[in-house]
Design a protein around this motif. Structure first.
Motif, short mmCIF file in Angstrom:
data_model
loop_
_atom_site.label_atom_id
_atom_site.label_comp_id
_atom_site.label_asym_id
_atom_site.label_seq_id
_atom_site.Cartn_x
_atom_site.Cartn_y
_atom_site.Cartn_z
N UNK A 108 61.00 64.70 47.78
CA UNK A 108 61.69 64.11 46.62
C UNK A 108 61.52 62.60 46.62
N UNK A 109 61.51 62.03 45.44
CA UNK A 109 61.46 60.57 45.27
C UNK A 109 62.91 60.07 45.30
N UNK A 110 63.38 59.67 46.47
CA UNK A 110 64.79 59.37 46.69
C UNK A 110 65.10 57.91 46.39
N UNK A 111 66.11 57.70 45.58
CA UNK A 111 66.62 56.36 45.29
C UNK A 111 68.11 56.33 45.56
N UNK A 112 68.55 55.41 46.41
CA UNK A 112 69.96 55.27 46.75
C UNK A 112 70.53 54.09 45.98
N UNK A 113 71.60 54.32 45.25
CA UNK A 113 72.22 53.27 44.44
C UNK A 113 73.45 52.73 45.16
N UNK A 114 73.46 51.43 45.39
CA UNK A 114 74.59 50.78 46.07
C UNK A 114 74.95 49.51 45.33
N UNK A 115 76.22 49.12 45.41
CA UNK A 115 76.60 47.86 44.78
C UNK A 115 76.31 46.70 45.72
N UNK A 116 76.46 45.50 45.20
CA UNK A 116 76.06 44.31 45.95
C UNK A 116 76.85 44.15 47.25
N UNK A 117 78.14 44.50 47.23
CA UNK A 117 78.96 44.36 48.42
C UNK A 117 78.55 45.38 49.47
N UNK A 118 78.31 46.62 49.03
CA UNK A 118 77.88 47.66 49.95
C UNK A 118 76.52 47.38 50.57
N UNK A 119 75.63 46.80 49.75
CA UNK A 119 74.24 46.65 50.17
C UNK A 119 74.11 45.91 51.50
N UNK A 120 74.86 44.84 51.66
CA UNK A 120 74.77 44.06 52.89
C UNK A 120 75.27 44.84 54.09
N UNK A 121 76.21 45.74 53.86
CA UNK A 121 76.85 46.47 54.96
C UNK A 121 76.13 47.75 55.34
N UNK A 122 75.51 48.40 54.35
CA UNK A 122 74.99 49.75 54.62
C UNK A 122 73.47 49.87 54.52
N UNK A 123 72.77 48.83 54.10
CA UNK A 123 71.33 48.93 53.93
C UNK A 123 70.63 49.40 55.21
N UNK A 124 71.02 48.84 56.34
CA UNK A 124 70.41 49.20 57.61
C UNK A 124 70.64 50.68 57.93
N UNK A 125 71.86 51.16 57.70
CA UNK A 125 72.18 52.56 57.95
C UNK A 125 71.36 53.49 57.05
N UNK A 126 71.20 53.09 55.79
CA UNK A 126 70.42 53.89 54.84
C UNK A 126 68.96 53.97 55.27
N UNK A 127 68.38 52.82 55.65
CA UNK A 127 66.97 52.78 56.04
C UNK A 127 66.72 53.58 57.31
N UNK A 128 67.69 53.60 58.22
CA UNK A 128 67.52 54.37 59.44
C UNK A 128 67.67 55.88 59.17
N UNK A 129 68.61 56.22 58.31
CA UNK A 129 68.86 57.64 58.03
C UNK A 129 67.80 58.24 57.11
N UNK A 130 67.27 57.44 56.19
CA UNK A 130 66.30 57.94 55.21
C UNK A 130 65.26 56.85 54.94
N UNK A 131 64.30 56.66 55.86
CA UNK A 131 63.36 55.55 55.76
C UNK A 131 62.46 55.56 54.53
N UNK A 132 62.30 56.72 53.89
CA UNK A 132 61.43 56.82 52.71
C UNK A 132 62.18 56.58 51.40
N UNK A 133 63.47 56.32 51.48
CA UNK A 133 64.28 56.11 50.27
C UNK A 133 64.19 54.67 49.79
#
Length: 243
Positions: free
Chosen positions: A54-79
């Protein structure tokens, strides 16, 4: 001159071959992941379960982005990670949006058509585009069993409304080819009583697999039975009866 002509012919052939091969590859489905509430371990577990098919896109707000980007990239590197402020330009045609975690507040707002948050506005956009939406069952708030019956009935009514809107609710999101929710191929439980009482508040197709053909499954008056569960019960000879 002959060399140039031969080179151009070779380029045209290679371009045609690449185009044919590209057309033979199955197109990836657009899969959007929206966090209606705080990002937690349930979100991480869901991201880990996704596939590059699947072509995965994760939508996050600006506040979340700084806090969770690393977790997202580790959990789903192709997203791909896209900020909610930039999400309006994303195409919704033939897409699927999944809410891994959805609070009771979000469910109520979604059922009532209130769009005062990004998650609710995105849902309204999905409805307008006719695109599919799924709520992960594991991400829904559970009842404690101590709530007043009238309150439980009201909340379950909101879940029924979402099912009427065409939103799927279950342990896994619909298959990209069939549109049906995949269910585990578990072996039937031997010696299952023909009449079984089910206490679940939401009954999905996956919940039916332990039961043999001919089983009568008793569910509560306010239990939400998904459309996939009804179809699975009919095809497998299981009767769902309200108490």
């Amino acid at each position: 001159m002959a060399y140039d002509t031969e080179k151009k012919l070779e380029d045209l052939i290679l371009r045609a071959v690449r185009q044919v091969l590209a057309e033979q590859l199955p197109a990836k489905r657009r899969l959007y992941v929206v966090f209606a509430d705080a990002f937690d371990c349930r979100c991480v577990n869901f991201l880990r379960s996704l596939s590059p098919a699947d072509d995965v896109t994760v939508l996050v707000d600006e506040i979340q982005a700084e806090q969770v980007r690393c977790d997202i990239e580790q959990a789903c590197p192709f997203a791909s990670v896209v900020l909610t402020s930039q999400a309006r330009s994303l195409p919704l045609t033939d897409s699927l949006t999944v809410y891994p975690v959805a609070s009771r507040d979000f469910v109520v707002k979604a059922a009532l058509g209130l769009a005062d948050t990004f998650a609710a506005r995105w849902l309204a956009r999905c409805f307008a585009a006719g695109s599919a939406v799924h709520l992960q069952l594991s991400g829904l708030a559970r009842f404690t069993g101590r709530e007043p019956a009238a309150y439980v009935g009201q909340i379950l009514g909101y879940y029924r409304k979402l099912l009427e809107y065409g939103i799927t609710i279950g342990p896994q999101f619909p298959d990209r080819k069939t549109g049906e929710q995949p269910v585990p191929q578990a072996a039937p439980v031997k010696g299952t009583t023909p009449v079984v009482a089910c206490q679940d508040k939401v009954l999905t197709a996956a919940d039916l697999y332990p039961y043999d053909k001919g089983t009568v499954l008793l569910v509560g008056e306010h239990t939400v039975v998904t459309s996939f569960a009804r179809e699975a019960a009919l095809s497998r000879g299981i009767e769902i009866r309200r108490t």
